[in-house]
Design a protein around this motif. Structure first.
Motif, PDB file in Angstrom:
ATOM      1  N   PRO A   2      -1.714  -0.211  -6.559  1.00 64.74           N
ATOM      2  CA  PRO A   2      -2.862   0.674  -6.805  1.00 64.74           C
ATOM      3  C   PRO A   2      -2.892   1.811  -5.791  1.00 64.74           C
ATOM      4  N   SER A   3      -3.721   2.810  -6.036  1.00 60.69           N
ATOM      5  CA  SER A   3      -3.796   3.966  -5.142  1.00 60.69           C
ATOM      6  C   SER A   3      -4.405   3.608  -3.800  1.00 60.69           C
ATOM      7  N   SER A   4      -5.198   2.549  -3.764  1.00 62.31           N
ATOM      8  CA  SER A   4      -5.791   2.087  -2.511  1.00 62.31           C
ATOM      9  C   SER A   4      -5.948   0.568  -2.585  1.00 62.31           C
ATOM     10  N   ASP A  78       4.678   0.894  -0.397  1.00 58.94           N
ATOM     11  CA  ASP A  78       5.293   1.956  -1.199  1.00 58.94           C
ATOM     12  C   ASP A  78       6.370   1.404  -2.131  1.00 58.94           C
ATOM     13  N   LYS A 113      -4.030  -2.600   4.267  1.00 48.83           N
ATOM     14  CA  LYS A 113      -3.037  -2.935   3.250  1.00 48.83           C
ATOM     15  C   LYS A 113      -2.278  -4.223   3.580  1.00 48.83           C
TER      16      LYS A 113
END
Length: 304
Positions: A2-4, A78, A113
């Motif tokens: 996800p983006s965050s 990533d 993260k």
């Protein structure tokens, strides 16, 4: 990815019953690789070989590298790959492992993260076999780390051989404490070793010991491989043991051929890592040679 980061790791990880067969590579980090190198290698493991995880090996102790753990997390995020982190005892004694432990735990809490890429934390490598701590003291370290990471839902284990447990009377306190079993599988060093394609009885002996004594916990083969050459510190204990590229290849092909068996082992099946990603990290153990060329084609099963 996800983006965050999501708000919770609930339902984030796949069921452990799906984590059998090939799961990824051990990856030595003593070189304190740049985030770009980590990102490139992790993406290659994920995309080329369908690896789900990297298992860290060694430690980055360079002064000024306090943020290096964040590089691991960023690269893994990533690449869409998980990490089996490691608290490295090393081979020379000393108390550096305590600093490494504290630094890792702090990093896992501070990086938002981290809990979404860190699948497990290991105490290793082979602390029981090397007797760096007594059984009770090691079990206490595991329990303390489990408590520390409880809010992040990151399991904790010890990375060692069956023999490391056996020579310590079974090390039941450690088996009781760990969340999963990270088993070393290095049949080349057995006194009964011969060739890579004949290693299955040796693998099964150690695996069966963990099944019999492991209380139904998940088993992962972490430091797992067959060297393509011998040198100081990597010597056979059997006159019939053969170390070359062909036997390295045949050992991993043997494991790959046992996918259906690994799927059925109690605890959710057995997953296995390749030790190690490149010969530039550990001579003779890599899939990639010192010129970063594949030693042979490798397309392992991740399900069957």
């Amino acid at each position: 990815m996800p983006s965050s980061p999501p708000s919770s790791v609930s339902d984030w990880w796949c069921d452990q019953g799906s984590e059998y067969g090939f799961v990824g590579f051990s990856y030595e980090v003593t070189a304190c690789q740049s985030v770009n190198t980590l990102r490139t290698d992790f993406k290659n493991i994920r995309e080329t070989f369908k690896g789900r995880y990297v298992r860290l090996y060694g430690a980055c102790d360079n002064e000024g590298e306090s943020s290096w753990g964040d590089n691991i997390v960023e690269a893994a995020w990533d690449a869409g790959i998980g990490v089996h982190a490691l608290i490295w005892f090393g081979f020379d004694g000393g108390n550096e492992w305590m600093t490494r432990r504290d630094s890792l735990l702090a990093s896992l809490h501070s990086n938002p993260k981290a809990q979404f890429v860190t699948r497990a934390v290991q105490f290793g490598s082979e602390p029981l076999f090397d007797q760096v701590l007594g059984v009770s003291a090691l079990a206490t370290q595991v329990k303390d780390a489990i408590s520390n990471l409880a809010s992040l839902h990151i399991p904790v284990t010890v990375s060692d051989m069956a023999y490391g447990y056996q020579e310590n009377g079974g090390a039941k306190d450690v088996l009781d404490a760990i969340d999963l079993i990270d088993a070393h599988m290095l049949p080349f060093f057995s006194q009964q070793a011969s060739t890579g394609n004949q290693a299955w009885p040796l693998v099964l002996d150690d695996l069966n010991w963990f099944v019999s004594n492991g209380q139904g916990k998940k088993i992962i083969l972490t430091e797992n491989g067959w060297p393509s050459k011998t040198y100081s510190g990597v010597k056979a204990n059997s006159p019939k043991a053969v170390a070359n590229v062909q036997n390295e290849q045949e050992y991993y092909e043997l494991l790959d051929s046992k996918c259906s068996y690994f799927k059925t082992v109690p605890g959710g099946g057995v997953g296995w890592f390749w030790h190690i990603y490149s010969d530039n990290m550990e001579p003779g153990y890599g899939l990639y040679d010192t010129n970063n060329k594949l030693k042979f084609p490798f397309s392992p099963k991740t399900s069957c």
